[in-house]
Enzyme design. Structure first.
Site, mmCIF file in Angstrom:
data_model
loop_
_atom_site.group_PDB
_atom_site.id
_atom_site.type_symbol
_atom_site.label_atom_id
_atom_site.label_comp_id
_atom_site.label_asym_id
_atom_site.label_seq_id
_atom_site.Cartn_x
_atom_site.Cartn_y
_atom_site.Cartn_z
ATOM 1 N N ASP A 148 -26.702 72.984 22.744
ATOM 2 C CA ASP A 148 -26.574 72.856 24.207
ATOM 3 C C ASP A 148 -26.664 71.283 24.327
ATOM 4 O O ASP A 148 -25.899 71.018 25.380
ATOM 5 C CB ASP A 148 -27.675 73.637 24.867
ATOM 6 C CG ASP A 148 -27.301 73.570 26.365
ATOM 7 O OD1 ASP A 148 -26.393 74.083 26.722
ATOM 8 O OD2 ASP A 148 -28.219 73.280 27.133
ATOM 9 N N ARG A 149 -26.873 70.503 23.502
ATOM 10 C CA ARG A 149 -26.871 69.047 23.767
ATOM 11 C C ARG A 149 -25.437 68.403 23.488
ATOM 12 O O ARG A 149 -25.159 67.377 24.142
ATOM 13 C CB ARG A 149 -27.897 68.191 23.112
ATOM 14 C CG ARG A 149 -29.230 68.423 23.419
ATOM 15 C CD ARG A 149 -29.555 67.951 24.722
ATOM 16 N NE ARG A 149 -31.000 68.477 25.051
ATOM 17 C CZ ARG A 149 -31.417 68.188 26.292
ATOM 18 N NH1 ARG A 149 -30.761 67.467 27.241
ATOM 19 N NH2 ARG A 149 -32.765 68.735 26.418
ATOM 20 N N MET A 187 -27.824 75.388 33.734
ATOM 21 C CA MET A 187 -26.603 74.920 34.571
ATOM 22 C C MET A 187 -25.990 73.727 33.872
ATOM 23 O O MET A 187 -24.975 72.949 34.412
ATOM 24 C CB MET A 187 -27.247 74.342 35.870
ATOM 25 C CG MET A 187 -27.844 75.401 36.876
ATOM 26 S SD MET A 187 -26.535 76.374 37.397
ATOM 27 C CE MET A 187 -25.659 75.470 38.194
ATOM 28 N N ARG A 188 -26.362 73.293 32.769
ATOM 29 C CA ARG A 188 -25.665 72.283 31.970
ATOM 30 C C ARG A 188 -24.421 72.625 31.758
ATOM 31 O O ARG A 188 -23.356 71.614 31.659
ATOM 32 C CB ARG A 188 -26.234 71.985 30.821
ATOM 33 C CG ARG A 188 -25.966 70.847 29.924
ATOM 34 C CD ARG A 188 -26.548 70.376 28.810
ATOM 35 N NE ARG A 188 -27.828 69.894 29.106
ATOM 36 C CZ ARG A 188 -29.101 70.234 28.679
ATOM 37 N NH1 ARG A 188 -29.265 71.319 28.332
ATOM 38 N NH2 ARG A 188 -30.183 69.497 29.155
ATOM 39 N N ALA A 189 -23.951 73.783 31.371
ATOM 40 C CA ALA A 189 -22.539 74.103 31.288
ATOM 41 C C ALA A 189 -21.526 73.791 32.530
ATOM 42 O O ALA A 189 -20.355 73.276 32.337
ATOM 43 C CB ALA A 189 -22.314 75.575 30.859
#
Length: 706
Positions: free
Chosen positions: A199-200, A280-282
């Site tokens: 995810d990073r 919500m990072r996407a």
């Protein structure tokens, strides 16, 4: 003396043939570092590292404070910089650094080293910066990032999340800024990444070697030309490199003026929701990527084509999927979502209701001068033949076969079958069948205390975990055991002439903490694929059990291997590897039929473990034999199987036998095999985590009794 490595120019970025998605993802990060980096997935030998290393030459130079080891910006220096405080004077310009993190790097090499002896005795924070400090305001490149040790992954996650690195040793702390562009490459055959690290990475791309002969010829021609004369080859591509560098600078200048309208934001949110990404990072990464795509194309407004391309780059590694599923997006579903939430569906929106149609060279991946992507490859400056452009390598999400439903006659999906062997008989072969739905298994572990790689299975002495004691350090000091150090130094203070408040500490006084945590093991599956296992529903249940154990191995950071036996011999279906996905693929294709050469399977396991002990002596093995215990074929098959089992037991190998026998009449042969192995036998029902049997205590108890 200058080494050849210092003077040899990098392979030019514009000379890389094909790989449109990879080049575009790297260029978008050059335009907007806030996108968050790139993860490059692909088979070996596809120029992943070459393209990444070539990117550093295209990045704009950075201004740094003269003499600062932590690359502070003169206009806004870090107030907590260990080399600070810095004045307001001018700085100096230097190229953007690309720092490579070796897979086998130590923790001190990554975050830096703190001199504990001086810190305790003098109160001085003597700090030697690590790779995170070198990478600040630059690129941190990790080749084979999926092979990185877990504790280094944790440190990377912390630094990427906080934009700073902390080095702490028993209350003595040093902090410095660490904001970098994270770029990693990996071969999925060697195992997948932890979801937290996945995810990073802002974007992910899949690369593969082209199957077109003409394009492969051009790749070889350019590589040979570069190897023969690196400086001359780079000079021939200098104009293209300069043009691309200017275009990056222009896109960076345009980026603040790009408008992200409500319609584009609505499409981004709807797309992330449709593919069920977590958090919500996407959404944020998609928004930044779409904005960078518009700037790269020379536009001041984000269009639907930018949102679509951003989704293809930012979502494949974030969508919810099983560990054995390859990343990818269903592009038909993506197009339907974008159409449903497009600008024409919002009458009150401010977006252009009639965007220009996307031509073949207008999209962000095109090669035209007004579109996105990279400079065209046709007609290189060295006079070579034109290299055809690769299409975007976008994976479609393949439909997965629904697993067979568990049988109604057994609680673990194990059907009741008549006694005797099934239709394929002793010499036939049955086609491969699918596995039942996997389930959560009980933890199988290796007795004793190991010292292998960090993981989540068996007890071990590790660098992380609970403190169980202290010892003199061997080599560099690890985690300081403060109480033991003070206790060792206290009796000598008068002799050493202590007069002030500080403690007089010598090297011999230092003690490091001994910690106990968990290690990853080598789990070697020995699977019976003979005719006695070939009943269709029965083999589905067996495959479901092995698949469940593979999932467990994936979660516990194990290496796995697989041996199958049937007919007249045994086959190493999967050499020991970290790629649990490869094990699942081999299991799915496993046919059944023939006799049961149990002894051959056990002897092959003994040989595989012998070789692995020479390669990695600290990783302890666990053999999981999946069989009904029958042994047929050859002279004295039962006696030979017992001898092979005793050979494994004599080597101290921990073993578990998963008893797959079914039917109203059971012979208990798997239990006899487990006794010869000095292991334990469990049924498919007992393998489940919700089983009432105390499986771990049974395994350990049997080993102690032996």
């Amino acid at each position: 003396m200058t080494t050849p490595h210092d003077t040899t120019p990098q392979y030019p970025f514009t000379a890389v043939v094909g790989m449109d998605d990879l080049r575009l993802a790297l260029l978008l990060n050059a335009v907007s570092p806030a996108v968050g980096g790139v993860l490059v997935r692909g088979e070996k030998g596809t120029a992943k590292s070459t393209a990444v290393r070539a990117l550093s030459a295209l990045m704009p130079a950075v201004d740094v404070v003269a003499g600062c080891r932590f690359a502070c910006a003169p206009a806004a220096p870090d107030p907590g910089c260990p080399d600070g405080p810095h004045g307001t004077g001018g700085g100096q310009e230097r190229p953007t650094r690309m720092v490579e993190l070796p897979v086998g790097a130590s923790e001190d090499r990554l975050v830096g080293a703190l001199d504990i002896e001086r810190a305790l005795s003098e109160g001085v924070k003597a700090f030697e910066p690590g790779l995170l400090a070198d990478a600040h305001r630059g690129i941190l490149y990790v080749d084979e990032v999926n092979l990185l040790h877990d504790h280094l992954v944790d440190l990377l996650l912390d630094a990427a999340a906080m934009g700073a690195s902390y080095v702490e040793r028993e209350g003595v702390s040093v902090r410095h800024a660490a904001r970098f562009l994270l770029v990693g490459t990996m071969n999925p055959e060697e195992g997948e990444l932890r979801p937290q690290l996945l995810d990073r990475f802002g974007l992910t791309v899949e690369v593969a070697a082209s199957r077109e002969p003409g394009l492969r010829v051009e790749v070889v021609r350019r590589r040979l030309a570069y190897d023969a004369d690196p400086a001359g080859f780079a000079a021939r591509w200098a104009d293209e490199e300069d043009a691309l560098r200017r275009r990056i600078a222009a896109a960076r200048a345009l980026l603040p003026d790009v408008a992200l309208g409500d319609a584009a934001l609505r499409q981004i949110a709807a797309t992330c929701a449709a593919f069920e990404v977590d958090g919500m990072r996407a959404d944020i990464v998609m928004a930044r990527t779409a904005t960078a795509l518009a700037a790269w194309a020379g536009r001041t407004e984000v269009a639907e084509e930018d949102v679509r391309q951003a989704a293809l780059l930012a979502l494949p590694h974030r969508r919810r999927r099983n560990p054995f599923d390859a990343p990818g997006l269903d592009e038909d579903k993506l197009d339907r979502t974008l159409e449903e939430f497009g600008a024409d569906q919002d009458p009150g929106g401010d977006d252009d209701p009639d965007p220009e149609p996307e031509g073949p060279d207008d999209g962000p991946g095109g090669g035209g001068p007004d579109g996105g992507g990279c400079p065209p490859q046709e007609g290189g400056p060295d006079g070579s033949a034109a290299a055809p452009e690769l299409p975007h390598q976008q994976e479609r999400e393949a439909p997965r076969d629904e697993p067979a439903a568990p049988g109604q006659d057994g609680e673990a999906g194990q059907p009741q079958e008549p006694a005797g062997q099934d239709a394929p008989g002793a010499g036939g072969e049955a086609a491969a069948v699918g596995a039942t739905e996997p389930f959560r298994t009980r933890r199988l572990d290796v007795p004793g205390l190991g010292e292998g790689a960090d993981g989540r299975r068996s007890r071990a002495r590790t660098a992380h975990g609970r403190t169980t004691g202290a010892r003199r350090p061997h080599g560099a000091l690890g985690k300081l055991h403060l109480a033991a150090t003070v206790q060792a130094a206290a009796p000598h203070q008068r002799v050493r002439g202590r007069s002030g408040p500080g403690l007089v500490v010598r090297r011999d006084d230092l003690r490091e903490a001994v910690r106990e945590g968990r290690e990853g093991n080598l789990v070697l599956f020995v699977v019976d694929a003979s005719g006695s296992m070939a009943a269709r529903k029965r083999m589905s249940a067996v495959k479901g059990a092995v698949l469940s154990l593979l999932l467990d191995a994936y979660q516990r950071r194990d290496k796995i291997g697989m041996i199958t036996f049937r007919g007249t011999g045994a086959e190493l279906a999967l050499p020991p590897t970290s790629s649990v996905e490869a094990g699942a693929a081999r299991l799915e294709q496993l046919p059944t039929g023939g006799r049961t050469p149990l002894s051959e399977g056990l002897l092959r396991a003994h040989e595989v473990l012998r070789v692995e002990r020479m390669r990695d002596a600290s990783r302890r093995p666990l053999v999981v034999v999946v069989t009904d215990g029958r042994a047929t074929g050859g002279p004295e098959p039962v006696v030979r199987a017992a001898r092979a089992a005793r050979l494994l037991a004599g080597a101290g190998t921990a073993s578990v036998v998963v008893d797959c026998e079914a039917g109203p009449v059971r012979l208990g042969l798997a239990g006899e095999l487990a006794r010869e192995l000095q292991g334990t036998a469990i049924t498919l029902d007992e393998l489940r985590a919700d089983s009432v049997s105390a499986l771990v205590r049974t395994v350990q108890g049997n080993r102690k009794a032996a």
